[in-house]
Motif scaffolding. Sequence first.
Motif, PDB file in Angstrom:
ATOM      1  N   TYR A   1     -25.755 -14.596  48.469  1.00  0.00           N
ATOM      2  CA  TYR A   1     -25.988 -13.257  48.008  1.00  0.00           C
ATOM      3  C   TYR A   1     -27.519 -13.194  47.504  1.00  0.00           C
ATOM      4  CZ  TYR A   1     -25.496  -8.923  45.486  1.00  0.00           C
ATOM      5  OH  TYR A   1     -25.651  -7.457  44.967  1.00  0.00           O
ATOM      6  N   MET A   2     -27.572 -14.003  46.582  1.00  0.00           N
ATOM      7  CA  MET A   2     -28.857 -13.656  45.995  1.00  0.00           C
ATOM      8  C   MET A   2     -30.079 -14.147  46.763  1.00  0.00           C
ATOM      9  SD  MET A   2     -28.313 -12.648  42.997  1.00  0.00           S
ATOM     10  CE  MET A   2     -29.973 -12.998  42.017  1.00  0.00           C
ATOM     11  N   LEU A   3     -29.944 -15.045  47.690  1.00  0.00           N
ATOM     12  CA  LEU A   3     -31.084 -15.422  48.739  1.00  0.00           C
ATOM     13  C   LEU A   3     -31.223 -14.161  49.631  1.00  0.00           C
ATOM     14  CD1 LEU A   3     -32.873 -17.617  49.857  1.00  0.00           C
ATOM     15  CD2 LEU A   3     -30.835 -18.029  51.408  1.00  0.00           C
ATOM     16  N   ILE A   4     -30.236 -13.699  50.056  1.00  0.00           N
ATOM     17  CA  ILE A   4     -30.715 -12.527  51.032  1.00  0.00           C
ATOM     18  C   ILE A   4     -31.004 -11.183  50.008  1.00  0.00           C
ATOM     19  CG2 ILE A   4     -29.413 -10.693  52.431  1.00  0.00           C
ATOM     20  CD1 ILE A   4     -27.314 -12.814  53.155  1.00  0.00           C
ATOM     21  N   LYS A   5     -30.483 -11.025  48.796  1.00  0.00           N
ATOM     22  CA  LYS A   5     -30.767  -9.966  47.951  1.00  0.00           C
ATOM     23  C   LYS A   5     -32.437 -10.096  47.681  1.00  0.00           C
ATOM     24  CE  LYS A   5     -30.186  -7.982  43.577  1.00  0.00           C
ATOM     25  NZ  LYS A   5     -29.585  -8.132  42.049  1.00  0.00           N
TER      26      LYS A   5
END
Length: 543
Positions: A277-281
């Motif tokens: 999630y953080m990598l995409i965000k």
Amino acid sequence: MAHNIKKIFCVGLKKKNQSTQRAQNTIPQNKTKPKWKRLFLLGRRKKNDSKNQKIVQDEKEKNLILPTDCLLEIFKYFQDDLRTLHSCLLVDKNWCISTVRLIWKQPFLNKSSPIIIDVYLSCLTLHEKKNLIKNGVDLTNITKPATFHYANFLRHLDMKNFYAAVEARNRVNKIVENRHTDLICRALCRLFTTKCENIQTLHLNWNYVGGWKRYPIFPYQRSASKFLNELSELSIYKVNTRDIFLDMEKHSKNLVKLEILDYCFDNLPEHRHKSIYMLIKNQKNLQNCKLFAYGICPVIPMKALDFQTNSLIHFELIYAKFPSDNNAFISLSNCHNLKTLIIEYCYFENQDILRPLIQTQFPHLRKIRFKSLQSNASEIFVELIKKNSISLRELHYSDEVSRQFNHLILETIVTYSTTSLISLTIPFRNCQTPQLITLLSFSNQLQSLKLIGPYGHERAFVEFLPVLAKLLPSSLHHLSLDLNWVIMNNLQQFLTNLNTRLFTFYISGWSRRIRERHVETIKTYLQQYNPTLDFYDFLKDIT
């Protein structure tokens, strides 16, 4: 007074003219030179003239030398043609400097030669070489220092092909121990991270290597931030042993394309979901996202698409299961600039899970691909066509339950998006023949057509084939028909009636057996209309 001054000036001017004339009279007249001396002077004059012309010509040639930036732009058109680039490398020094950058830009694009590893080993420092030799690595082939700093030119790195090249190099040198392979990989990875400051594409493949501890991982190198800062394309395949996503998120925030492949979400800790999630965000301009996520659906990672609503244009979801409605597609429905939507081999408990996609409009959507779904999603597919018919160019739908339903996809396409389609794959029944005729009559841009069916009415459809051949538009070049057990007695007539030149023609039953007379008929057709095309290339299915 004025009269006297004028008189003195005229007398002085007259005397000056008389002295000049007297000096000219005293100069002796040149005698005529001998003939041999005149010829010698003439030849010498011509020789000097030719030298001057050569100097001028050399200066013009120097002015015609293209600068390095211009040569690079020209050579980019041949960046996939290594043979041409190698020829350009040998022209002169200027061409060599320009070409070597492109040749060593992506040395591990495909299976690479072991010689490439030796070239990179020659770029190592003396300390690194001594360390490898101390640990038993054979470097006897490395006799000369590198001509260029080849690691500086690296822009695209596939770790699977890189590791395979190192292993191939060791096999050539009859080295069996995996320890030597790991030592070389780690030494070269340190070389890449220190010398290459602008890596653009990185493919990490854990499936090829026995374990992550033996694998050189870039996020944990000292200069990882500088090395990965401008990374634009990241592909991670089968990584389950380490939280690589959180580590990559710290260094790479400029990804344009992200692929997470063959990743199992079953029984995955929640913190791992949040890492993805953080990598995409945290990406500034993510345009392409692909999740090959077998197992339970990646709901938390998909919610990160809320932060990419303005940039995302391509989304793929493969092998995910959605046993319940968990609002996973709400974030994707907010990506209004989406151009490509691909969902393959997925399972949905019901179609309402996909309903957020039809509650909005995608004005730039060009391609929808629902392939081999394990449940019926035809209603959502039909509504997507109705909502976005103006921009759509490619439509592909297939599922594992089509025999049980009467899809209205073909009727919807005829009504909403007939003339603009370029590629089409749909289920088909014989009762839809009138709609198919209408579609083919007005589809003047259609290049690819695949009909899945007609589900138990193959014999009647085979009889219709000669008529179908006349209806196919001249723009069509790829045709695939789902006919399994029916004997085609009218193939010759079908090929004769064609108004277009096919590049591929596939019938599903031919994958089991193709009759000799059909082979001869097809070869005759190719000799007459497309003699350069290979027989097996012609019999290819539309994917």
